[in-house]
Design a protein around this motif. Structure first.
Motif, PDB file in Angstrom:
ATOM      1  N   HIS A  60      -1.905  -9.133   1.803  1.00 33.06           N
ATOM      2  CA  HIS A  60      -0.832  -9.224   0.809  1.00 33.06           C
ATOM      3  C   HIS A  60      -1.149 -10.253  -0.269  1.00 33.06           C
ATOM      4  CE1 HIS A  60       2.466  -7.393   3.604  1.00 33.06           C
ATOM      5  NE2 HIS A  60       1.358  -6.728   3.614  1.00 33.06           N
ATOM      6  N   MET A  67      -7.980 -11.384  -7.519  1.00 36.67           N
ATOM      7  CA  MET A  67      -7.814 -11.009  -8.922  1.00 36.67           C
ATOM      8  C   MET A  67      -7.836 -12.268  -9.797  1.00 36.67           C
ATOM      9  SD  MET A  67      -5.047  -8.426 -10.535  1.00 36.67           S
ATOM     10  CE  MET A  67      -3.589  -9.405 -10.518  1.00 36.67           C
TER      11      MET A  67
ATOM     12  N   MET B 102       5.491 -13.837   1.750  1.00 40.50           N
ATOM     13  CA  MET B 102       4.221 -13.141   1.579  1.00 40.50           C
ATOM     14  C   MET B 102       4.342 -11.690   2.035  1.00 40.50           C
ATOM     15  SD  MET B 102       1.294 -15.902   2.555  1.00 40.50           S
ATOM     16  CE  MET B 102       1.964 -16.597   4.039  1.00 40.50           C
ATOM     17  N   THR B 103       5.209 -11.445   3.028  1.00 45.94           N
ATOM     18  CA  THR B 103       5.379 -10.083   3.534  1.00 45.94           C
ATOM     19  C   THR B 103       5.959  -9.166   2.467  1.00 45.94           C
ATOM     20  OG1 THR B 103       5.726 -10.937   5.750  1.00 45.94           O
ATOM     21  CG2 THR B 103       6.443  -8.694   5.346  1.00 45.94           C
ATOM     22  N   LEU B 105       5.893  -9.618  -0.751  1.00 43.80           N
ATOM     23  CA  LEU B 105       5.184  -9.709  -2.037  1.00 43.80           C
ATOM     24  C   LEU B 105       4.708  -8.353  -2.594  1.00 43.80           C
ATOM     25  CD1 LEU B 105       3.934 -11.647  -4.223  1.00 43.80           C
ATOM     26  CD2 LEU B 105       1.863 -11.635  -2.847  1.00 43.80           C
ATOM     27  N   PRO B 106       4.021  -7.510  -1.806  1.00 47.02           N
ATOM     28  CA  PRO B 106       3.507  -6.260  -2.396  1.00 47.02           C
ATOM     29  C   PRO B 106       4.593  -5.367  -2.987  1.00 47.02           C
ATOM     30  CG  PRO B 106       2.522  -6.626  -0.254  1.00 47.02           C
ATOM     31  CD  PRO B 106       3.608  -7.642  -0.397  1.00 47.02           C
ATOM     32  N   LEU B 108       7.108  -6.372  -4.691  1.00 44.89           N
ATOM     33  CA  LEU B 108       7.652  -6.951  -5.923  1.00 44.89           C
ATOM     34  C   LEU B 108       6.668  -6.904  -7.094  1.00 44.89           C
ATOM     35  CD1 LEU B 108       9.413 -10.112  -4.477  1.00 44.89           C
ATOM     36  CD2 LEU B 108      10.464  -8.015  -5.292  1.00 44.89           C
ATOM     37  N   ILE B 109       5.392  -6.653  -6.803  1.00 46.21           N
ATOM     38  CA  ILE B 109       4.394  -6.656  -7.872  1.00 46.21           C
ATOM     39  C   ILE B 109       4.491  -5.356  -8.653  1.00 46.21           C
ATOM     40  CG2 ILE B 109       1.929  -6.799  -8.346  1.00 46.21           C
ATOM     41  CD1 ILE B 109       1.628  -8.265  -5.693  1.00 46.21           C
ATOM     42  N   PRO B 110       4.605  -5.415  -9.993  1.00 43.04           N
ATOM     43  CA  PRO B 110       4.671  -4.184 -10.785  1.00 43.04           C
ATOM     44  C   PRO B 110       3.468  -3.274 -10.512  1.00 43.04           C
ATOM     45  CG  PRO B 110       5.224  -6.062 -12.152  1.00 43.04           C
ATOM     46  CD  PRO B 110       4.786  -6.612 -10.829  1.00 43.04           C
ATOM     47  N   GLY B 111       3.709  -1.960 -10.542  1.00 45.28           N
ATOM     48  CA  GLY B 111       2.733  -0.946 -10.134  1.00 45.28           C
ATOM     49  C   GLY B 111       1.311  -1.145 -10.629  1.00 45.28           C
ATOM     50  N   ILE B 112       1.136  -1.297 -11.935  1.00 45.68           N
ATOM     51  CA  ILE B 112      -0.218  -1.355 -12.474  1.00 45.68           C
ATOM     52  C   ILE B 112      -0.952  -2.593 -11.960  1.00 45.68           C
ATOM     53  CG2 ILE B 112       0.664  -2.447 -14.594  1.00 45.68           C
ATOM     54  CD1 ILE B 112      -2.364  -0.192 -14.540  1.00 45.68           C
ATOM     55  N   ILE B 113      -0.237  -3.715 -11.841  1.00 42.72           N
ATOM     56  CA  ILE B 113      -0.881  -4.952 -11.396  1.00 42.72           C
ATOM     57  C   ILE B 113      -1.310  -4.818  -9.941  1.00 42.72           C
ATOM     58  CG2 ILE B 113      -0.539  -7.432 -11.084  1.00 42.72           C
ATOM     59  CD1 ILE B 113       1.452  -7.305 -13.374  1.00 42.72           C
ATOM     60  N   ILE B 116      -4.515  -2.583  -9.708  1.00 46.22           N
ATOM     61  CA  ILE B 116      -5.828  -3.143 -10.043  1.00 46.22           C
ATOM     62  C   ILE B 116      -6.189  -4.311  -9.131  1.00 46.22           C
ATOM     63  CG2 ILE B 116      -5.745  -2.340 -12.443  1.00 46.22           C
ATOM     64  CD1 ILE B 116      -5.568  -5.391 -13.057  1.00 46.22           C
ATOM     65  N   ALA B 117      -5.165  -5.021  -8.605  1.00 47.67           N
ATOM     66  CA  ALA B 117      -5.467  -6.062  -7.614  1.00 47.67           C
ATOM     67  C   ALA B 117      -6.116  -5.417  -6.389  1.00 47.67           C
ATOM     68  CB  ALA B 117      -4.201  -6.808  -7.214  1.00 47.67           C
ATOM     69  N   VAL B 140      -0.819  -1.063   2.784  1.00 44.23           N
ATOM     70  CA  VAL B 140      -0.418  -2.439   2.471  1.00 44.23           C
ATOM     71  C   VAL B 140       0.851  -2.428   1.622  1.00 44.23           C
ATOM     72  CG1 VAL B 140      -1.064  -4.576   1.323  1.00 44.23           C
ATOM     73  CG2 VAL B 140      -2.769  -3.314   2.614  1.00 44.23           C
ATOM     74  N   VAL B 143       4.073  -1.699   3.765  1.00 46.94           N
ATOM     75  CA  VAL B 143       4.458  -2.579   4.878  1.00 46.94           C
ATOM     76  C   VAL B 143       5.807  -3.285   4.640  1.00 46.94           C
ATOM     77  CG1 VAL B 143       3.850  -4.762   6.001  1.00 46.94           C
ATOM     78  CG2 VAL B 143       2.208  -2.908   5.943  1.00 46.94           C
ATOM     79  N   PRO B 144       6.061  -3.873   3.455  1.00 48.54           N
ATOM     80  CA  PRO B 144       7.333  -4.593   3.263  1.00 48.54           C
ATOM     81  C   PRO B 144       8.554  -3.738   3.563  1.00 48.54           C
ATOM     82  CG  PRO B 144       5.902  -4.963   1.398  1.00 48.54           C
ATOM     83  CD  PRO B 144       5.201  -3.982   2.262  1.00 48.54           C
TER      84      PRO B 144
END
Lengths: 325, 260
Positions: A60, A67, B102-103, B105-106, B108-113, B116-117, B140, B143-144
């Motif tokens: 996560h 990055m 941290m669980t 987190l994935p 909440l991250i906007p789709g495009i970011i 590419i991460a 991944v 999971v949230p």
């Protein structure tokens, strides 16, 4: 073996061995495992915790950290024998070219406007469901709205293309009504993009608003009415302040989601509506040497989106506190 | 006054229903148009586009590929998500809030970011773009949602049941397998369906982590970029009906679960 024989064997065995679970707990390797695991509460907890902790750290958080690291290296992938240097040149690139920061600010302002439109569109719907529908029908009417939202992003974007195209349904209806002679070019503008994004995100606004409105006791409004408040005053002084929490979480969600769309702006937008997601994506189509720049831009966007939503939530909290005085 | 308000608001509601349904209905209708060009009016109707799609190897492969990715990534998400939920729910320990943060987190991250991460991290891990990379990123990302659903269910499990099992001689593992796990099954089912749909519908991660084989949304996207024809409507309609049916079934399923 006959049935009686089986039964006799079963009843002859100790009670703990009769069932699958009994047999399992008496099985040597399992007993060894169980004693190992439960030797002490501390060990038990560590065994339970170690995998989740490793998972969230490596899966996560790891991608975001990698990055960040790539965005700070001068070249990636590293050629063998070449030393890697830390640099912030990729971040500086962002400020040097209008082609980069223009889509960035466009994305943020579009996302703000679309979020506001979604709020205006869904608030009356949520209000109607929570306040004017009997609890029995409420679930049914809400479910009806959920169905289209199970359909994927691409399919729904395509549906909007058919709605707004030059030979689309809206233009057909307008022509049929005699309002226009030639089709209005809705497509490939910020308008078509807005319709698409609001269409995709409406549910994420509707649900928080609905649950906030549902929690609000009807008696508050009745009390306000008894004290002589008109409909508009009741809404402005009672309903709206008490649903600010739902508004704030809905807006945050919709804002974050709409900054992240890639396919919808590509399909519905035009050259004059390039969003930052397309800029970032562009660095990952061409050969890998531009990855650090793309990574740096993604970090810029992530930090900006987080800062904006965090300050928005801060303002909303202050507003709420101000109203409960 | 209230009566007027009510009528006005119900009009708004039904207008909103129209807004969310009409584009999809139009899209489905267009799949039956007897012409190569997408657009109204539709003068004659045909089933050719559907029969064409049913015999099209590219579409069928993409469909199977999407289903396989959805199933495999869901299995991973469910296993990991349930484990994390069991750790986090009802326990207080140092760093719990950080792990919870941290669980989620994935999600909440906007789709495009996020896409590419994952793309960058896949290279670090040595995962080649393709099916494995897509499954991993979907797993991944989902999971949230599993953690939140399972934690909600777990919080309603009466503690006395576990204590009773322990008093009767079950060790923690058996108590988990015989008491906790069966209690969680409805939540796990609900979360599975949610993950399946998220994965099946996902575009941005599949697009940036995919190899040459397209998933169904990526295939539709590619076809849309190269030019529209009612064939795409037929493909999209099949995907739409499938996801909507699973979604409705899941909704009914979770409602029945909540009644129990």
């Amino acid at each position: 073996m006959t049935y009686e024989a089986t039964a006799r064997k079963d009843s002859a065995a100790p009670a703990s061995e009769r069932t699958f679970w009994g047999r399992l707990s008496g099985w040597g390797p399992y007993m060894a495992l169980a004693t190992f695991v439960t030797a002490s509460p501390r060990r038990q907890f560590l065994l339970l915790a170690i995998f989740p902790v490793l998972w969230v750290l490596t899966q996560h958080v790891g991608p975001m950290l990698q990055m960040l690291r790539v965005s700070l290296t001068d070249a990636y992938p590293v050629a063998p024998g070449v030393e890697q240097h830390l640099t912030i040149e990729h971040y500086l690139k962002f400020f040097q070219d209008q082609l980069f920061w223009q889509p960035f600010f466009r994305t943020l302002s579009f996302a703000t406007v679309f979020t506001f439109c979604t709020l205006l569109l869904t608030y009356p719907v949520a209000y109607f469901l929570a306040r004017h529908v009997s609890p029995k029908n409420r679930m049914l009417l809400l479910l009806l709205l959920l169905i289209p939202f199970w359909v994927g992003e691409i399919v729904r974007t395509f549906a909007i293309m058919i709605l707004l195209g030059n030979t689309g349904a809206v233009n057909l209806v307008l022509k049929w009504l005699g309002l226009i002679d030639r089709p209005i070019p809705f497509m490939y503008t910020s308008f078509s993009m807005g319709v698409g994004i609001v269409y995709l995100t409406a549910l994420y606004m509707l649900l928080p608003l609905y649950s906030a409105l549902e929690k609000l006791p009807k008696s508050y409004n009745e009390a306000a009415a008894d004290l002589g408040a008109g409909a508009w005053t009741r809404f402005r002084r009672v309903t709206l302040p008490l649903t600010l929490e739902g508004i704030s979480s809905g807006c945050t969600l919709v804002f974050l989601i709409s900054t992240g769309f890639y396919a919808t702006p590509v399909l519905l937008g035009g050259p004059s509506t390039t969003v930052f997601a397309e800029t970032i994506g562009g660095f990952f189509h061409v050969a890998g040497d531009q990855w650090p720049t793309g990574a740096a831009f993604a970090i810029i966007m992530f930090v900006a989106a987080l800062l904006l939503t965090a300050s928005f939530q801060k303002i909303m909290t202050l507003l709420r506190k101000g109203d409960t005085r | 006054m209230t009566r007027h308000n009510r009528i006005l608001l119900s009009c708004v509601y039904w207008a909103f229903v129209a807004y969310v349904f009409i584009p999809l209905i139009l899209m489905v209708m267009m799949g039956f148009k007897d012409s190569k060009f997408i657009g109204f009016p539709i003068k004659s109707w045909t089933l050719d586009w559907y029969t064409g799609v049913m015999g099209d190897a590219e579409t069928l492969t993409a469909f199977g590929y999407s289903v396989a990715i959805a199933v495999l990534s869901t299995v991973v998400s469910i296993l990991v998500g349930t484990w994390i939920a069991v750790l986090l729910e009802g326990r207080s320990f140092w760093g719990r809030a950080a792990i919870f943060g941290m669980t989620v987190l994935p999600a909440l991250i906007p789709g495009i970011i996020s896409a590419i991460a994952f793309r960058i991290y896949a290279r670090l891990l040595g995962i080649e773009p393709g099916m494995g990379a897509i499954i991993w990123s979907h797993a991944v990302h989902n999971v949230p949602f599993v953690v939140l659903v399972v934690m909600a269910r777990l919080s309603t499990l009466p503690k006395s049941q576990i204590e009773a099992a322990r008093d009767l001689g079950a060790d923690p593992l058996i108590a988990f397998l015989r008491i906790t796990f069966p209690y969680l099954v409805p939540a796990i089912m609900g979360a599975s369906i949610f993950c399946l749909l998220l994965s099946f519908d996902d575009f941005v991660r599949s697009f940036f982590l995919g190899g040459y084989e397209p998933t169904l949304p990526v295939l539709i996207f590619a076809k849309l970029k190269s030019g529209m024809s009612p064939e795409i409507n037929a493909i999209a309609t099949v995907a739409l009906i499938l996801t909507a049916l699973i979604g409705v079934w899941a909704e009914r399923f979770t409602r029945r679960m909540n009644k129990d």
